[in-house]
Scaffold this active site. Structure first.
Site, short mmCIF file in Angstrom:
data_model
loop_
_atom_site.label_atom_id
_atom_site.label_comp_id
_atom_site.label_asym_id
_atom_site.label_seq_id
_atom_site.Cartn_x
_atom_site.Cartn_y
_atom_site.Cartn_z
CB SER A 163 -0.90 -0.01 1.24
OG SER A 163 -1.68 1.17 1.28
N GLY A 164 0.62 2.15 -0.95
CA GLY A 164 1.43 3.35 -1.07
C GLY A 164 2.58 3.23 -2.03
CB THR A 168 -4.09 3.09 -7.63
OG1 THR A 168 -4.49 2.15 -6.62
CG2 THR A 168 -5.33 3.67 -8.30
CG ASN A 212 -1.44 5.17 -0.81
OD1 ASN A 212 -1.27 6.35 -1.11
ND2 ASN A 212 -1.84 4.28 -1.69
CB SER A 215 -4.58 2.77 0.54
OG SER A 215 -4.42 1.37 0.58
CB SER A 216 -6.59 0.08 -4.19
OG SER A 216 -6.38 1.06 -5.15
N GLY A 440 -0.40 -6.17 -2.54
CA GLY A 440 0.81 -6.97 -2.41
C GLY A 440 0.86 -7.68 -1.07
CD GLU A 442 -1.96 -5.24 2.89
OE1 GLU A 442 -2.66 -5.62 3.85
OE2 GLU A 442 -2.29 -4.35 2.10
#
Length: 1336
Positions: A163-164, A168, A212, A215-216, A440, A442
């Site tokens: 994330s970050g 995206t 992020n 973040s998605s 990804g 985590e």
């Protein structure tokens, strides 16, 4: 050669470091086999005796030439510190965020907007092979698009990372690239719709986290569909594992989904007043994280953008308002206050006056009393009775939050479905490219069910990735005929079996969920019993009884078992679902129907599937909940479908890396990056490559780089491939360290570094030899200069004694010599003057003779012309005189006839008067007396008869005269008309003759001048069109226009102009790629337009005409509208004319200006890894600078032969030179391998060729040379030193046409080789400061 032999003095190694993971050190003493210590010196000067294991020596550092490579697999030593250092150099020093690692594109988030994603960059990468340009996300997208078009096979781009890390944004850029390069002119809004889906999914599926700001919180796989022309016709989207828990809970410094804050920011707008919203701080679901605002983000403006994208997808205001009502209802539901009240029969109830509950029910059109009751009670149905039991406050809050999560989950799936319906297409899908934007690997301080599912998905993707890399490695060996040996690679199938196999973690979780009283603790105890000490990949934490550890491919992860069962069940009480089913709000009621009817009025030809299908309520069971289908099974089935899709396509991988946790631009945290590299599989790719032959060079690259190591005997062989084999067999004794393929040489790890060491040693010895020779030559030259000075001094002192005696003799000799020279010069001048006079007089005499001859011929021509004109004038005058004589004679005859008539009338009156008088004088008696004998009577009667005869004769004569007069008058009128007509024809004929003579004389003079110019300078090309007189068709067309104007025939003129314009358009359309035809019609259209303007009769154009030209202007028609049409047509022809020239010369620019090397010297080629293997086109045609000059000469000669206007010709040449300069400059900045001192010399040489061509064609005034100034400055920048502040100042003063960013980029792209020095570390910042100061 053994690897231990490379640990010699001056070589560098990597040793572990607690802060930077790895740090560089230089070996200060040769290492011998068996030594326990390695003597090294750190970069800060610290000397260290580093203990080593002879079986595991520290990893060696790559040579400087390989540092900063754009492909990690091109490194000689492939290991973690080499990869980490290469990425750091490119990211921190060169400001490059993209790097290849085999088939992977590593993208590091710069946390800063970079100007590398514009349309110009897209077009620069379009059509290029993947290894020809610097690494970029557009290169991966182009490779996928090209393989789809070439192989007719579906492609996938897998974007993953933390994330970050920028997943995206990377996915968004790939979709934008496809939308740009495959844009359809007939259906242009499809691409806009595909891109418009991103803002909507980000609004409802993205949120701010601690890592992020955008973040998605879900996975997304977007299939972009293409037709047989490979143009976008539609798209389809599938989503995975939405983080529903974020709707009701956010950690500190985090936010809920963006759409909630956008609604709150727009609450005061009139269209949102009925939602009764306020600021985000007023709602529990949006203020929980304590961070309702993102710095630099305007939620109100984003709301407007979201509404626009909804409208662009065809989702109008009614649909949007229904969605916003559902979202507002969720916010109000979160504010419903559940308060404990002690009542004998109940534990606690709602405040029935709770306004948020009322608003929630009002928005969704629900029964407020039922909702109030069943939010704090539950119904238990047994075989004998139904029991209503009050819930505790915690249970009621959980029921409320579960309902909110369920509503948002259904709303999210519904929005995705409507987006898919908007992106559907009527035609048949030919191929597609899928873009997978997925979370990804985590690992957090506290990991729960969501992290477990995410890591499970990454295990599956990693397995697919390992198999694909292994397959590509095998295909490469087979392609090059290299013996295939089994490569050991990490197989994570045991971890996948631990999770999904029979009696695995997920199956035990399902089993516990089915039990009425199943708990997280019971499930965890089952895991301990089944796997602890039985499976090496499963561990029990030492200090916790509520967690378990799984050894994933990336790292060990500890999971807290709390809420695993609840999140897996994903349950909501059935009574609440029944209340929502009874809603009169159609959208809400349709969400929870057993068999929901599609709300959309559109029918879809695409099978639209959500990653998690809408859940149906079960039959009545012991636990009255919805969601008996556990969540992980839905996720597992959608993940299986995704893996089937990916396995059926050709994958392309993008691994996004987060450089630091503070979101600082271009800051590199080695620990965090190393952790992500291990997690995303980049190091696994490196390890697989390192086990075999990681370094791969083509025979041409090897020959160019290491020709210095070859002997003269070896270089005398014509076959370069054979030379490479002989040299390698001589330099590397162990033949197992390399393999010869069909087009490449494969080296094991370290062998390229060994060859670089040999090359450096050879160059070092050569430098010593050169220094020795140069120093000896300098000292010999100094000695000879001193010796010559001593001899001169000796001569001076020895000659002092004889100087006085020789002076007088010298003066005498000078006197006679000077006299002789003066006389000789005077004679030469006299002879020259006589010769010049003779030639001058002869020239003047011949000129006078020619003039007299021309005047004599002119007199003869004038004589005959004047005689012809005099005869013509005499005939006209004689005709005119005859007409006048005829008219005069007719008038005289008419006058004579009138006199005769008048005389006759007078004679008749006189007779009548006499008769009357005679009759009156006779009296009656006299009459009677006379009548007696009857004679008088007879006389009177006879007189009367005579009178009647005279009257009848007179009358007949009068009638005859009147008829003759009428006939004569008719003849006179007819002759007068003939005279007037002849006079008019005579005047018009004179005017026409004058105009024709003027036009013919002007055309004759112009054509004579042009024909002389052509004969003097050019050669006629082939074909009929170009051999015509320039401008002849245009003048013929204009003569036709003048003829129609002369006849004053509007229909004829209109028809002629329309046919002419249509004909030119048709010819241009049929020959749109024929340069000669376009040049011919551009010239004639321009001439025709100028003629219409010159003779239009308008005052603005008449000022530049002669009086005779103004006399011949068009008289009856205004052709201004046709002039405008012809002007537009000429502009269109000019644009197509320029496009054809650019298309012809564009393929030659980069090979001729950049790649072709005409200057001889040591090659600066660098290894390119095995990027080239993905190239789909072999460039067999080699273009040189001569090719470009020949093409320019062809363009110039064709334009001159067709008589193109000089200004248009100069403008076209200027545009061509601008194109050459722009493409060469862009390619130079985008290709690091071209940024060298040698290449700067070559570019400046090529620019001089172009300037010489301009001078040869006399086109200096076209300003084409100025368009090459930025390229010339960039070439100069590649050659100049960039070490000191004075160098920076000189660069700023000289590079006035380059921006600071371009100067900085070019300075850091310079290749470190034997021909150039790298810039200093602070040179970029110094240049930027001085550039700003200079501009300020």
């Amino acid at each position: 050669m053994a690897l231990a032999e490379l640990y010699t003095q001056y070589n560098r190694v990597w040793i572990p470091d607690n802060e930077e993971v790895w740090q560089s050190a230089e070996i200060t003493k040769n290492y011998k086999t068996g030594d326990c210590f390695l003597h090294v010196q750190l970069e800060d000067g610290t000397e260290l005796n580093y203990p080593v294991d002879p079986a595991a020596l520290p990893p060696l550092r790559n040579p400087d030439i390989l540092v900063g490579e754009n492909d990690l697999t091109a490194l000689s030593y492939l290991h973690e510190p080499a990869v980490l250092h290469n990425l750091k150099v490119r990211f921190v020093e060169s400001k490059l965020i993209y790097t290849y690692s085999g088939i992977i594109l590593v993208a590091i988030n710069p946390y800063k907007q970079l100007p590398i994603y514009g349309d110009a960059i897209i077009h620069a990468y379009s059509g290029q092979n993947m290894g020809d340009m610097d690494p970029h996300i557009f290169a991966v997208a182009e490779e996928a698009y090209k393989q789809m078009a070439r192989n007719n096979k579906n492609q996938s781009i897998i974007v993953s990372g933390e994330s970050g890390a920028g997943k995206t944004v990377s996915a968004r850029y790939t979709m934008r690239y496809f939308a740009t390069v495959s844009k359809s002119s007939s259906n242009a809004d499809v691409e806009d719709k595909v891109l418009a889906s991103n803002p909507i999914t980000e609004a409802v599926g993205n949120a701010k986290t601690t890592r992020n700001d955008n973040s998605s919180r879900f996975g997304k796989y977007t299939e972009i569909s293409f037709d047989q022309s490979y143009q976008i016709i539609g798209a389809n989207m599938r989503t995975y594992l939405l983080e529903k828990s974020r709707v009701v809970f956010q950690s500190e410094n985090e936010r809920n989904y963006h759409i909630f804050y956008q609604l709150c920011a727009s609450a005061m707008q009139p269209e949102f007043k009925h939602l009764k919203l306020g600021s985000a701080e007023e709602f529990n679901y949006t203020r929980m994280g304590g961070s309702t605002v993102i710095e630099g983000v305007d939620d109100r403006a984003n709301m407007v953008e979201t509404q626009k994208t909804f409208a662009l997808l065809g989702l109008k205001g009614d649909f949007q308002m229904d969605v916003f009502k559902m979202l507002a209802a969720i916010l109000h539901l979160g504010n419903v206050d559940i308060t404990l009240i002690q009542i004998p029969m109940f534990s606690f109830i709602f405040y029935l006056e709770d306004k948020h509950l009322n608003i929630f029910c009002e928005l969704l059109d629900l029964n407020c009393d039922k909702m109030a009751q069943w939010l704090c009670h539950r119904k238990i149905i047994t075989t004998s009775e139904t029991v209503i039991k009050p819930m505790t406050r915690a249970q009621a809050v959980n029921a409320r939050d579960a309902l909110a999560k369920k509503i948002y989950s259904h709303l999210f799936d519904f929005i995705v479905e409507r987006i898919n319906q908007a992106l559907q297409f009527p035609g048949k899908q030919h191929t597609f490219i899928g873009v997978l934007d997925i979370y990804g690997f985590e690992t957090f301080d506290v990991n729960s069910f969501e992290q477990f599912c995410i890591n499970y998905a990454n295990e599956k993707l990693q397995q697919q990735f390992n198999l694909h890399v292994f397959k590509l490695e095998q295909e490469e060996y087979m392609k090059e005929d290299i013996p295939w040996t089994l490569i050991d690679f990490y197989d994570n199938q045991p971890v996948i079996d631990l999770i999904e196999a029979k009696m695995g973690i997920l199956e035990l979780l399902d089993e516990e969920c089915l039990l009425p009283h199943g708990t997280d603790g019971n499930w965890l105890q089952k895991l301990y019993n089944n796997f602890v000490n039985k499976n090496a990949l499963f561990e029990k934490p030492r200090m916790s009884n509520t967690s378990f550890i799984v050894q994933h491919f990336a790292d060990k992860v500890e999971y807290k078992c709390e809420a695993f069962l609840e999140k897996n069940r994903d349950t909501v009480h059935e009574v609440l679902i029944e209340i929502l089913k009874e809603s009169k709000f159609h959208l809400c009621a349709n969400f929870f129907q057993d068999d929901p009817v599609s709300i959309s009025p559109f029918s879809s030809s695409i099978n639209i599937k959500s990653a998690r299908p809408v859940l149906k309520s079960p039959n009545k069971q012991l636990r009255m909940t919805v969601g008996s289908k556990v969540l992980h099974k839905c996720f597992r089935s959608s993940l299986s479908l995704l893996m089937v899709t990916l396995n059926a396509t050709t994958p392309h991988y993008v691994r996004c890396i987060k450089p630091n946790d503070e979101k600082l631009p271009f800051e590199f945290d080695s620990k965090r990056v190393a952790q992500q590299l291990r997690a995303c599989g980049v190091l696994e790719t490196i390890r697989i490559s390192a086990q075999s032959y990681p370094s791969r060079w083509t025979y041409i690259e090897f020959f160019s780089r290491y020709s210095i190591l070859m002997t003269q005997q070896e270089l005398s062989i014509n076959d370069k491939k054979q030379i490479c084999k002989i040299v390698l067999q001589r330099l590397i004794q162990d033949h197992n360290q390399y393999q010869f393929g069909r087009t490449k040489i494969f080296f094991r790890a370290g062998q390229v570094a060994y060859l670089e060491k040999l090359r450096s040693d050879k160059l070092r010895h050569a430098c010593i030899m050169i220094q020795k020779s140069v120093r000896g030559w300098l000292h010999r030259k100094k000695f000879l200069r001193m010796k010559q000075a001593a001899i001169i001094i000796q001569q001076y002192f020895r000659g002092q004694g004889r100087c006085h005696y020789q002076t007088w003799a010298a003066i005498i000799i000078q006197k006679y010599c000077r006299g002789y020279l003066v006389r000789r010069l005077c004679q030469l001048i006299h002879v020259a003057a006589v010769t010049i006079q003779a030639y001058t007089r002869g020239f003047l005499a011949r000129k006078k003779y020619r003039k007299m001859l021309e005047e004599h011929k002119a007199v003869i021509l004038q004589k005959y012309a004047r005689a012809w004109l005099a005869r013509r004038r005499f005939q006209n005058i004689r005709r005119f005189v005859l007409n006048i004589q005829l008219s005069y004679r007719v008038q005289q005859l008419q006058k004579k006839m009138e006199e005769q008539v008048r005389d006759t009338k007078m004679h008749f009156v006189h007779l009548h008067t006499n008769d009357t008088a005679l009759y009156s004088r006779l009296s009656t008696e006299d009459l009677e007396h006379l009548n007696e004998d009857g004679e008088l009577w007879f006389a009177y009667e006879g007189l009367k008869k005579a009178t009647r005869v005279l009257e009848s004769h007179f009358q007949s004569q009068k009638e005859t005269y009147e008829k003759e007069i009428e006939g004569l008058n008719f003849k006179v009128e007819h002759l007068s008309q003939d005279i007037n007509h002849l006079q008019k024809l005579f005047r018009e004929e004179n005017d026409i003759n004058d105009g024709i003579r003027l036009e013919v004389s002007r055309l004759t003079s112009e054509n004579l001048v042009r024909s002389r110019c052509r004969k003097a300078k050019y050669v006629f090309p082939r074909g009929v069109v170009v051999n015509m007189i320039p401008g002849l068709p245009a003048h013929i067309l204009f003569m036709c226009v003048r003829y129609a104007d002369y006849l004053n025939d509007a229909d004829m003129l209109k028809s002629f102009m329309n046919v002419t314009i249509d004909g030119i358009k048709q010819v241009v359309k049929e020959h749109s790629e024929d340069f000669e035809m376009l040049s011919f019609w551009l010239s004639n259209t321009h001439y025709f337009l100028n003629c219409l303007k010159q003779y239009s009769g308008e005052e603005g154009f008449m000022k530049c005409n002669t009086p005779r030209q103004n006399k011949n202007c068009l008289k009856h028609f205004d052709l201004s509208e046709y002039r405008q049409i012809l002007s537009d047509l000429a502009i269109c022809i000019y644009h197509q004319f320029i496009i054809v020239m650019e298309n012809n010369i564009q393929p030659m620019i980069v090979p001729g200006m950049l790649e072709y090397e005409s200057l001889q010297g040591i090659s600066g080629l660098k290894p390119t890894g095995f990027r080239k293997r993905s190239s789909s086109i072999d460039d067999t045609d080699t273009y040189t600078m001569t090719s470009i000059l020949q093409q320019l000469s062809y363009f110039y000669s064709t334009m001159c032969q067709n008589g193109l206007d000089p200004e248009l010709l100069k403008q076209a040449v200027k545009q061509l030179f601008f194109l050459i300069g722009a493409i060469t400059l862009n390619s130079l900045f985008l290709r690091k391998d071209m940024c060298s001192c040698r290449k700067g010399m070559q570019i400046r040489c090529n620019i001089s060729y172009l300037e010489e061509w301009l001078k040869d064609k006399n086109l200096q005034s076209s300003n084409a040379k100025e368009t090459l100034e930025p390229l010339s400055q960039a070439a100069w920048l590649l050659q100049v030193k960039k070490i000191t502040d004075d160098d920076a100042k000189e660069i700023c003063e000289h590079c006035t046409s380059l921006s600071t960013v371009q100067v900085h980029s070019s300075a850091f792209h310079i290749t470190t080789s034997a021909h150039s020095l790298p810039p200093s570390s602070g040179m970029g910042e110094e240049i930027g400061k001085k550039k700003v100061k200079l501009l300020g």
